[in-house]
Scaffold this motif. Structure first.
Motif, PDB file in Angstrom:
ATOM      1  N   GLU A  20       0.829  -1.208   0.000  1.00 45.88           N
ATOM      2  CA  GLU A  20       0.000   0.000   0.000  1.00 45.88           C
ATOM      3  C   GLU A  20       0.865   1.261   0.000  1.00 45.88           C
ATOM      4  O   GLU A  20       0.596   2.206  -0.758  1.00 45.88           O
ATOM      5  N   ASP A  21       1.890   1.279   0.829  1.00 44.97           N
ATOM      6  CA  ASP A  21       2.774   2.451   0.885  1.00 44.97           C
ATOM      7  C   ASP A  21       3.519   2.650  -0.431  1.00 44.97           C
ATOM      8  O   ASP A  21       3.635   3.779  -0.921  1.00 44.97           O
ATOM      9  N   LEU A  26       4.115   5.391  -5.761  1.00 47.21           N
ATOM     10  CA  LEU A  26       4.108   5.297  -7.225  1.00 47.21           C
ATOM     11  C   LEU A  26       3.011   6.161  -7.844  1.00 47.21           C
ATOM     12  O   LEU A  26       3.237   6.838  -8.843  1.00 47.21           O
ATOM     13  N   ILE A  27       1.828   6.128  -7.248  1.00 49.44           N
ATOM     14  CA  ILE A  27       0.712   6.908  -7.792  1.00 49.44           C
ATOM     15  C   ILE A  27       1.002   8.402  -7.701  1.00 49.44           C
ATOM     16  O   ILE A  27       0.638   9.163  -8.594  1.00 49.44           O
ATOM     17  N   ARG A  28       1.663   8.812  -6.643  1.00 51.60           N
ATOM     18  CA  ARG A  28       1.873  10.240  -6.407  1.00 51.60           C
ATOM     19  C   ARG A  28       3.153  10.800  -7.011  1.00 51.60           C
ATOM     20  O   ARG A  28       3.411  11.996  -6.886  1.00 51.60           O
ATOM     21  N   LEU A  29       3.950   9.958  -7.652  1.00 49.53           N
ATOM     22  CA  LEU A  29       5.157  10.492  -8.286  1.00 49.53           C
ATOM     23  C   LEU A  29       4.751  11.537  -9.319  1.00 49.53           C
ATOM     24  O   LEU A  29       3.791  11.331 -10.063  1.00 49.53           O
ATOM     25  N   PRO A  30       5.452  12.645  -9.355  1.00 53.22           N
ATOM     26  CA  PRO A  30       5.115  13.680 -10.334  1.00 53.22           C
ATOM     27  C   PRO A  30       5.189  13.124 -11.752  1.00 53.22           C
ATOM     28  O   PRO A  30       6.017  12.288 -12.063  1.00 53.22           O
ATOM     29  N   SER A  31       4.308  13.616 -12.589  1.00 50.06           N
ATOM     30  CA  SER A  31       4.276  13.149 -13.964  1.00 50.06           C
ATOM     31  C   SER A  31       3.897  14.289 -14.893  1.00 50.06           C
ATOM     32  O   SER A  31       3.175  15.203 -14.516  1.00 50.06           O
ATOM     33  N   PHE A  37      -6.812   9.196 -11.872  1.00 49.85           N
ATOM     34  CA  PHE A  37      -6.450   7.827 -11.541  1.00 49.85           C
ATOM     35  C   PHE A  37      -7.282   6.835 -12.357  1.00 49.85           C
ATOM     36  O   PHE A  37      -6.747   5.863 -12.884  1.00 49.85           O
ATOM     37  N   THR A  38      -8.583   7.080 -12.472  1.00 50.42           N
ATOM     38  CA  THR A  38      -9.458   6.165 -13.220  1.00 50.42           C
ATOM     39  C   THR A  38      -9.081   6.147 -14.690  1.00 50.42           C
ATOM     40  O   THR A  38      -9.035   5.080 -15.316  1.00 50.42           O
ATOM     41  N   LEU A 110       8.205   4.889 -18.017  1.00 52.32           N
ATOM     42  CA  LEU A 110       9.612   5.294 -18.114  1.00 52.32           C
ATOM     43  C   LEU A 110       9.940   6.371 -17.082  1.00 52.32           C
ATOM     44  O   LEU A 110      11.013   6.346 -16.471  1.00 52.32           O
ATOM     45  N   ASP A 111       9.016   7.294 -16.894  1.00 53.20           N
ATOM     46  CA  ASP A 111       9.205   8.357 -15.914  1.00 53.20           C
ATOM     47  C   ASP A 111       9.283   7.771 -14.501  1.00 53.20           C
ATOM     48  O   ASP A 111      10.158   8.125 -13.710  1.00 53.20           O
ATOM     49  N   ARG A 112       8.380   6.837 -14.180  1.00 53.18           N
ATOM     50  CA  ARG A 112       8.402   6.192 -12.858  1.00 53.18           C
ATOM     51  C   ARG A 112       9.692   5.389 -12.671  1.00 53.18           C
ATOM     52  O   ARG A 112      10.271   5.374 -11.589  1.00 53.18           O
ATOM     53  N   MET A 113      10.138   4.710 -13.720  1.00 49.42           N
ATOM     54  CA  MET A 113      11.387   3.946 -13.631  1.00 49.42           C
ATOM     55  C   MET A 113      12.561   4.863 -13.299  1.00 49.42           C
ATOM     56  O   MET A 113      13.400   4.530 -12.450  1.00 49.42           O
ATOM     57  N   ALA A 114      12.605   6.008 -13.939  1.00 47.09           N
ATOM     58  CA  ALA A 114      13.696   6.958 -13.680  1.00 47.09           C
ATOM     59  C   ALA A 114      13.640   7.453 -12.241  1.00 47.09           C
ATOM     60  O   ALA A 114      14.681   7.543 -11.564  1.00 47.09           O
ATOM     61  N   GLN A 115      12.431   7.747 -11.765  1.00 48.81           N
ATOM     62  CA  GLN A 115      12.305   8.246 -10.397  1.00 48.81           C
ATOM     63  C   GLN A 115      12.576   7.154  -9.365  1.00 48.81           C
ATOM     64  O   GLN A 115      13.223   7.407  -8.348  1.00 48.81           O
ATOM     65  N   LEU A 116      12.102   5.936  -9.632  1.00 42.31           N
ATOM     66  CA  LEU A 116      12.364   4.827  -8.711  1.00 42.31           C
ATOM     67  C   LEU A 116      13.848   4.481  -8.666  1.00 42.31           C
ATOM     68  O   LEU A 116      14.357   4.067  -7.624  1.00 42.31           O
ATOM     69  N   SER A 117      14.525   4.642  -9.781  1.00 38.98           N
ATOM     70  CA  SER A 117      15.966   4.361  -9.819  1.00 38.98           C
ATOM     71  C   SER A 117      16.710   5.200  -8.784  1.00 38.98           C
ATOM     72  O   SER A 117      17.679   4.731  -8.168  1.00 38.98           O
ATOM     73  N   LYS A 118      16.239   6.416  -8.575  1.00 39.70           N
ATOM     74  CA  LYS A 118      16.867   7.283  -7.567  1.00 39.70           C
ATOM     75  C   LYS A 118      16.696   6.687  -6.168  1.00 39.70           C
ATOM     76  O   LYS A 118      17.617   6.722  -5.357  1.00 39.70           O
ATOM     77  N   PHE A 119      15.503   6.144  -5.878  1.00 35.44           N
ATOM     78  CA  PHE A 119      15.266   5.525  -4.573  1.00 35.44           C
ATOM     79  C   PHE A 119      16.124   4.269  -4.425  1.00 35.44           C
ATOM     80  O   PHE A 119      16.682   4.002  -3.365  1.00 35.44           O
TER      81      PHE A 119
END
Length: 148
Positions: A20-21, A26-31, A37-38, A110-119
């Motif tokens: 959940e966290d 992931l949902i709230r990462l800037p885009s 959401f729907t 791709l955007d989420r992958m780039a941001q997650l890579s930082k984490f």
């Protein structure tokens, strides 16, 4: 110091809270794409299972028939999906994702992958390996969830 023993039991409560966290993050990462959401959920579903009938989308997205019809109309107007007759039953309409709609999902991923890579850079090598080894089990969990 007592050696760590591998645990074979999965604490479902802990697992649920972490998922959940992580989902919330992931949902709230800037885009760049600012869609509801729907809307994103429908596009994501269609990117995996296109084409689908409106009734199938209503069930997967857990919204009313009226809501999904309005949403698909808006997505069609924006060029993200298109409706076509079912080749097996002319009375039925199928919703197909367009190239533009698929591009929205791909660019967000791709955007989420780039941001997650930082984490992920903040994890130890052992933590990275642990997550990597869990991916097949997580995929299987997704399959089981999709089958239900």
């Amino acid at each position: 110091m007592k050696p760590k023993t591998p645990t074979t039991d999965l604490n479902v409560a802990d697992f649920t809270m972490v998922i959940e966290d992580l989902t919330r993050i992931l949902i709230r990462l800037p885009s760049i794409e600012k869609l509801s959401f729907t809307t994103l959920s429908v596009l994501h579903t269609l990117s995996r299972k296109s084409p689908m009938r409106l009734t199938e989308l209503t069930a997967t997205e857990q919204v009313t028939q009226s809501a999904i019809t309005q949403l698909v109309t808006r997505l069609e107007r924006d060029g993200l999906v298109e409706r076509r007759p079912d080749p097996n039953d002319g009375r039925v309409v199928q919703v197909h994702i367009t190239v533009l709609g698929a591009n929205v999902i791909d660019s967000r991923r791709l955007d989420r992958m780039a941001q997650l890579s930082k984490f992920i850079e903040g994890l130890t090598l052992e933590e990275k390996r642990t997550i990597s080894s869990a991916i097949p089990a997580l995929r299987r969990l997704v399959e089981l969830g999709n089958d239900s």
